[in-house]
Write an enzyme that holds these catalytic residues in place. Structure first.
Site, PDB file in Angstrom:
ATOM      1  N   HIS A 223       0.811  -1.220   0.000  1.00  0.00           N
ATOM      2  CA  HIS A 223       0.000   0.000   0.000  1.00  0.00           C
ATOM      3  C   HIS A 223       0.848   1.275   0.000  1.00  0.00           C
ATOM      4  CE1 HIS A 223       0.128  -0.643   4.511  1.00  0.00           C
ATOM      5  NE2 HIS A 223       0.302   0.657   4.495  1.00  0.00           N
TER       6      HIS A 223
ATOM      7  N   SER B 154       4.261   1.850   8.068  1.00  0.00           N
ATOM      8  CA  SER B 154       3.928   0.856   7.042  1.00  0.00           C
ATOM      9  C   SER B 154       5.120   0.638   6.125  1.00  0.00           C
ATOM     10  CB  SER B 154       2.752   1.339   6.204  1.00  0.00           C
ATOM     11  OG  SER B 154       1.579   1.335   6.953  1.00  0.00           O
TER      12      SER B 154
END
Lengths: 126, 327
Positions: free
Chosen positions: B152, B275
């Site tokens: 992502h 992330s």
């Protein structure tokens, strides 16, 4: 295939084709894990002492682990202490070395290590 | 989307990956898109030759175009106003699902010397979507020209897909940059994430145009079995957006609580912006750090990341070995 603590084999030999080695670049490496307490910056860790295999370990609350080398045989009240100060007073004053061990995690005790260079950068031990 | 694809079984380390793990790059997608548009243009031209539009149809087309122009204008204004850097997970998972939990007390510790090992192998990412929004993420070097990260970070499902560019800032420390930053426009991920939006396949890589500073180095990585992962202490370090605006590295270590076939679960404190961070174990006599997963997501009971399986390992290795090639 579980990772076995076999000192005769490298990680590459143990893991075979499912292991890809990295490099530490050209700025040196952080493999040194011992440092005299006198040279260390003061830092206090909370946790508990544990005796294991003739060595005295300090297991921090974050599951980090020091091997603690006392100048003289440790006193009982020192081993029941729940905090250790490296490079300062309290129990730390009597500690010769605090060694962040870079040993493989034990499968039997399910114990691992916090990253040793993190400890270095916080001044606990080198 | 229903799919009957299954993961392939590797018979040799060099086997081409198929199925969910099949490689997809933004270079492929752009080529495909150009070809698709060319085909549409040809069909349109052919259709126009067959029928001349009526005055009513032309007026209707003009009205639709005016409406579309107004919408584009409004979108542009909104994007221009949103200049604050956001957690990249919100561009695929939505902010309400992206909890990135700190469990109990916040035990994350700032890394004091990011130029040491392994910290300098970790980079802050500034991901700019096609709409101009900028997101914070983390990546780590697997070669001097390739960084692994979360899927992502390289494919934003809710913000235009492949980003316009990603700025890579190795070992960023506040305003201090020991190593030169670079901007990449070449990204790779896999079919499971890009086509199916399946979070089990949330991983990808950033390919740099030129090799990074040779002093940085690269992480080892490996596919471990369940026994070797379960209950071992894992480390995560990245650039959380809630502290120092994602400009400083924070580290924390705790047990891996569970290893499923494609995920690692843990209570390591993290936050959005981390992330793509490496999840590593410290092994061997020399304390070698071996990455076993890629941090992706937070949850109410545990945080988790994409586990390096043998298929994922093979993709990383292929990307590492072919880092100089954009294809």
């Amino acid at each position: 295939m579980a990772i076995q603590n076999d000192n005769n084999k490298s990680l590459a030999e143990t893991l075979g084709s499912l292991y890809e080695p990295g490099t530490d670049g050209t700025q040196g490496s952080a493999t040194t894990v011992k440092k005299s307490v006198a040279d260390a910056k003061t830092r206090t860790f909370t946790g508990r002492f544990r005796s294991e295999g003739g060595k005295i370990l300090f297991i921090t609350d974050g599951n980090g682990e020091f091997e603690v080398d006392f100048k003289n045989p440790p006193k009982k009240d020192e081993l029941t202490s729940t905090s250790v100060t490296i490079g300062g007073v309290q129990v730390g004053a009597r500690i010769q070395q605090a060694v962040v061990r870079a040993a493989p995690p034990s499968r039997t005790t399910k114990r691992g290590l916090i990253d040793s260079s993190m400890m270095q950068t916080t001044g606990a031990a080198k | 989307m229903a799919s009957k694809r299954t993961e392939n079984t590797l018979s040799s380390p060099r086997e081409v990956i198929k199925g969910f793990h099949r490689e997809i790059s933004n270079v492929d997608d752009e080529k495909e898109s150009i070809e698709r548009h060319a085909q549409i243009a040809v069909k349109k031209q052919a259709a126009e030759k067959k029928s001349v539009p009526t005055v009513v149809e032309m007026a209707s087309d003009a009205a639709v175009k005016r409406k579309r122009d107004l919408r584009v204008s409004a979108t542009s204004t909104a994007s221009e106003m949103r200049t604050e850097e956001k957690n990249v997970a919100s561009a695929s998972y939505g902010s309400d699902k992206m909890l990135e939990v700190v469990f109990g007390d916040d035990d994350r510790e700032p890394v004091k010397d990011v130029t040491g090992v392994p910290w300098r192998k970790i980079a802050a990412l500034r991901i700019t979507s096609k709409a101009g929004r900028v997101y914070i993420g983390t990546g780590w070097f697997i070669s001097n020209q390739v960084l692994a990260t979360a899927g992502h970070c390289v494919y934003l499902h809710d913000d235009g897909g492949w980003p316009a560019s990603i700025q890579v800032l190795p070992a960023l420390d506040g305003e201090r940059q020991t190593f030169a930053p670079s901007v990449s426009k070449t990204f790779k991920s896999n079919e499971g994430w890009v086509k199916d939006r399946n979070s089990d396949f949330d991983y990808g890589v950033i390919i740099l145009d030129a090799p990074a500073d040779p002093r940085i180095g690269t992480f080892s990585f490996a596919a471990f079995d369940d026994d070797s992962l379960a209950s071992n202490i894992a480390n995560i370090c990245g650039y959380p957006a809630d502290l120092d605006r994602g400009t400083k590295q924070y580290h924390h270590a705790r047990n891996i609580t569970r290893a499923s076939s494609r995920r690692l679960y843990y209570e390591i404190d993290t936050y959005g912006g981390q992330s793509g961070s490496p999840i590593w174990l410290t092994l061997g006599e020399n304390g070698e750090r071996v990455v076993v997963g890629i941090h992706t997501t937070g949850g109410t009971t545990s945080n988790f990341g994409t586990r390096i399986t043998k298929e994922l390992f093979q993709n990383l290795k292929n990307w590492k070995d072919n880092g100089n090639s954009k294809r």
